[in-house]
Design a protein around this motif. Structure first.
Motif, PDB file in Angstrom:
ATOM      1  N   THR A   3      36.368  45.822  38.896  1.00 40.55           N
ATOM      2  CA  THR A   3      35.989  46.172  40.584  1.00 40.55           C
ATOM      3  C   THR A   3      34.577  46.185  40.571  1.00 40.55           C
ATOM      4  OG1 THR A   3      38.079  47.318  40.744  1.00 40.55           O
ATOM      5  CG2 THR A   3      36.440  47.114  42.703  1.00 40.55           C
ATOM      6  N   LEU A   4      33.809  46.661  39.620  1.00 40.81           N
ATOM      7  CA  LEU A   4      32.185  46.723  39.333  1.00 40.81           C
ATOM      8  C   LEU A   4      31.736  45.500  39.236  1.00 40.81           C
ATOM      9  CD1 LEU A   4      31.669  49.974  37.457  1.00 40.81           C
ATOM     10  CD2 LEU A   4      30.937  49.596  39.951  1.00 40.81           C
ATOM     11  N   ALA A   5      32.429  44.313  38.521  1.00 44.60           N
ATOM     12  CA  ALA A   5      32.034  43.004  38.169  1.00 44.60           C
ATOM     13  C   ALA A   5      32.341  42.405  39.580  1.00 44.60           C
ATOM     14  CB  ALA A   5      32.904  42.399  37.009  1.00 44.60           C
ATOM     15  N   ALA A   6      33.190  42.614  40.085  1.00 45.80           N
ATOM     16  CA  ALA A   6      33.607  41.851  41.507  1.00 45.80           C
ATOM     17  C   ALA A   6      32.317  42.132  42.438  1.00 45.80           C
ATOM     18  CB  ALA A   6      34.834  42.461  42.222  1.00 45.80           C
ATOM     19  N   ASP A  29      39.346  37.684  50.625  1.00 48.60           N
ATOM     20  CA  ASP A  29      40.407  38.397  49.925  1.00 48.60           C
ATOM     21  C   ASP A  29      40.235  38.155  48.444  1.00 48.60           C
ATOM     22  OD1 ASP A  29      42.095  40.659  49.459  1.00 48.60           O
ATOM     23  OD2 ASP A  29      43.903  39.661  50.137  1.00 48.60           O
ATOM     24  N   ILE A  30      39.868  39.067  47.799  1.00 46.89           N
ATOM     25  CA  ILE A  30      39.997  38.890  46.112  1.00 46.89           C
ATOM     26  C   ILE A  30      40.477  39.846  45.602  1.00 46.89           C
ATOM     27  CG2 ILE A  30      37.588  37.567  46.100  1.00 46.89           C
ATOM     28  CD1 ILE A  30      36.205  39.792  45.154  1.00 46.89           C
ATOM     29  N   THR A  31      41.043  39.889  44.470  1.00 49.79           N
ATOM     30  CA  THR A  31      41.562  40.926  43.518  1.00 49.79           C
ATOM     31  C   THR A  31      41.493  40.587  41.912  1.00 49.79           C
ATOM     32  OG1 THR A  31      43.913  41.984  43.416  1.00 49.79           O
ATOM     33  CG2 THR A  31      44.030  39.496  43.412  1.00 49.79           C
ATOM     34  N   THR A  32      42.473  41.409  41.173  1.00 47.45           N
ATOM     35  CA  THR A  32      42.135  41.470  39.803  1.00 47.45           C
ATOM     36  C   THR A  32      42.721  40.167  39.240  1.00 47.45           C
ATOM     37  OG1 THR A  32      43.196  42.502  37.729  1.00 47.45           O
ATOM     38  CG2 THR A  32      44.644  42.421  39.902  1.00 47.45           C
ATOM     39  N   SER A  33      42.077  40.001  38.026  1.00 48.06           N
ATOM     40  CA  SER A  33      42.377  38.775  37.184  1.00 48.06           C
ATOM     41  C   SER A  33      43.593  38.766  36.809  1.00 48.06           C
ATOM     42  CB  SER A  33      41.415  38.635  36.167  1.00 48.06           C
ATOM     43  OG  SER A  33      41.609  39.879  35.304  1.00 48.06           O
ATOM     44  N   GLY A  34      44.333  39.952  36.514  1.00 49.37           N
ATOM     45  CA  GLY A  34      45.768  40.073  36.031  1.00 49.37           C
ATOM     46  C   GLY A  34      45.827  40.380  34.511  1.00 49.37           C
ATOM     47  N   LYS A  35      44.434  40.405  34.229  1.00 43.29           N
ATOM     48  CA  LYS A  35      44.040  40.431  32.471  1.00 43.29           C
ATOM     49  C   LYS A  35      43.782  41.888  32.324  1.00 43.29           C
ATOM     50  CE  LYS A  35      43.452  35.470  31.526  1.00 43.29           C
ATOM     51  NZ  LYS A  35      44.735  35.449  30.767  1.00 43.29           N
ATOM     52  N   LEU A  53      34.362  45.622  50.861  1.00 37.62           N
ATOM     53  CA  LEU A  53      35.317  46.722  50.750  1.00 37.62           C
ATOM     54  C   LEU A  53      36.019  46.591  49.545  1.00 37.62           C
ATOM     55  CD1 LEU A  53      34.746  45.729  53.915  1.00 37.62           C
ATOM     56  CD2 LEU A  53      37.103  46.653  54.344  1.00 37.62           C
ATOM     57  N   CYS A  54      36.105  47.974  48.714  1.00 33.45           N
ATOM     58  CA  CYS A  54      36.866  47.702  47.611  1.00 33.45           C
ATOM     59  C   CYS A  54      37.879  48.858  47.643  1.00 33.45           C
ATOM     60  CB  CYS A  54      35.585  48.347  46.462  1.00 33.45           C
ATOM     61  SG  CYS A  54      34.511  46.965  46.038  1.00 33.45           S
ATOM     62  N   ALA A  63      36.795  41.562  50.578  1.00 34.70           N
ATOM     63  CA  ALA A  63      37.696  42.805  50.339  1.00 34.70           C
ATOM     64  C   ALA A  63      38.380  42.534  48.997  1.00 34.70           C
ATOM     65  CB  ALA A  63      38.808  42.846  51.412  1.00 34.70           C
ATOM     66  N   ALA A  64      37.664  43.326  48.082  1.00 33.20           N
ATOM     67  CA  ALA A  64      38.184  43.494  46.844  1.00 33.20           C
ATOM     68  C   ALA A  64      39.338  44.515  46.780  1.00 33.20           C
ATOM     69  CB  ALA A  64      37.109  43.885  45.870  1.00 33.20           C
ATOM     70  N   GLU A  65      40.739  43.933  46.797  1.00 33.05           N
ATOM     71  CA  GLU A  65      42.050  44.821  46.893  1.00 33.05           C
ATOM     72  C   GLU A  65      42.888  44.933  45.698  1.00 33.05           C
ATOM     73  OE1 GLU A  65      44.834  44.221  49.846  1.00 33.05           O
ATOM     74  OE2 GLU A  65      44.567  41.832  49.701  1.00 33.05           O
ATOM     75  N   THR A  66      43.802  46.058  45.577  1.00 37.22           N
ATOM     76  CA  THR A  66      44.680  46.119  44.827  1.00 37.22           C
ATOM     77  C   THR A  66      44.233  45.987  43.220  1.00 37.22           C
ATOM     78  OG1 THR A  66      46.180  44.956  46.229  1.00 37.22           O
ATOM     79  CG2 THR A  66      47.260  45.548  44.302  1.00 37.22           C
ATOM     80  N   MET A  67      42.892  46.678  43.121  1.00 44.29           N
ATOM     81  CA  MET A  67      42.529  46.732  41.853  1.00 44.29           C
ATOM     82  C   MET A  67      42.682  47.697  41.020  1.00 44.29           C
ATOM     83  SD  MET A  67      40.189  44.195  42.202  1.00 44.29           S
ATOM     84  CE  MET A  67      39.107  44.053  40.882  1.00 44.29           C
TER      85      MET A  67
END
Length: 291
Positions: free
Chosen positions: A155-158, A106-112, A171-172, A145-149
């Protein structure tokens, strides 16, 4: 998991898990702590939750690595422990899955904020995701799973980062408003098309709002892409109680009923986000079996 295997599973209805964060808070996790650090020392809590999801019918569970990227961990001075944190958290999920379910990194946004609104560049995001993805692949995840983007470019970078080191499915899912608009600009359909072109295995929406408000968004994504559509909505819209806790207004039965409508409008990879519990997944699994 190969991409072909994922597509075969999603050709039917593929059931994900439900919320992690809201259930950890209900189990005693304080606000403001690093979730990943708290889970490290509360293995029993995360494994109990994930065991219940698998027993409820989840075919894929998300490893608790949501904020395990270097940027998020640096907020707690844990960036130098990123490898150990990701490896250990994946091991917790793999230990409880025991071949009964797949484990997603599970991965998500950097927050930045991304440039020009903020300081995060595509290149920096790519390197951040590549680092975490490397740890997750080494730890043995079955897919990503790239979520809560909240930003299409991030997201493209992920997707690009994951694709650079492995051939696992990814999954995005974006977080959107009920009309499909994305916080940082663009909309769900634009994101889905861009992510499909970049190599995502499935695209869609998570968090956001309740399933009752996402019918047109899911239908529009489905009509514009040729890959599976994911939806992992909240348990309705929350209200805040006297203690400042979010209280979600949808029952498990109502959630499952609305998920049926989303399936009818093109979703084939489904689960729950904030406010959902194993009971929500159980009710949804029963609904799927009746289709």
């Amino acid at each position: 998991m190969t991409k072909d295997t994922f597509l075969q599973l999603a050709d039917q209805i593929l059931l994900l898990d439900g919320a992690t964060g809201s259930n950890l808070m209900a189990a005693g996790m304080p606000r403001g702590v690093c979730t990943e650090e708290w889970v490290l020392s509360h293995k029993d809590v995360i494994q109990k939750l994930q065991k219940e999801y698998i027993e409820a019918g989840s075919q894929i569970i998300y490893a608790p690595t949501f904020g395990g990227n270097r940027c998020s961990l640096s907020l707690h001075n844990l960036q130098d422990q990123a490898s150990q944190i990701n490896h250990t958290l994946v091991s917790y999920s793999k230990e409880i899955a025991k071949g009964r379910a797949y484990v997603a990194g599970d991965i998500t946004t950097s927050g930045k904020m991304m440039v020009p609104a903020g300081e995060m560049t595509y290149e920096n995001a790519y390197e951040m995701y590549k680092e975490q993805a490397g740890y997750l692949v080494d730890a043995g995840v079955d897919l990503f799973a790239a979520e809560t983007m909240i930003n299409i470019e991030e997201t493209l970078a992920a997707v690009d980062a994951v694709s650079s080191i492995c051939d696992l499915p990814i999954l995005c899912t974006m977080t959107v408003e009920a009309d499909g608009s994305i916080f940082s600009g663009g909309n769900a359909v634009e994101a889905a098309l861009a992510l499909e072109a970049a190599g995502a295995s499935a695209v869609g929406v998570n968090c956001s709002v309740g399933p009752d408000q996402l019918v047109s968004v899911i239908r529009n994504i489905h009509e514009n892409v040729s890959i599976p559509v994911v939806v992992k909505p909240n348990a309705g819209m929350p209200s805040i109680d006297d203690q400042g806790h979010a209280v979600y207004n949808m029952t498990a039965e109502d959630f499952a009923r609305h998920m049926k409508v989303l399936i009818e409008n093109g979703a084939s990879v489904i689960g729950g986000c904030c406010g959902t519990t194993p009971e929500f997944i159980r009710q949804t699994a029963q609904l799927i079996r009746s289709l």
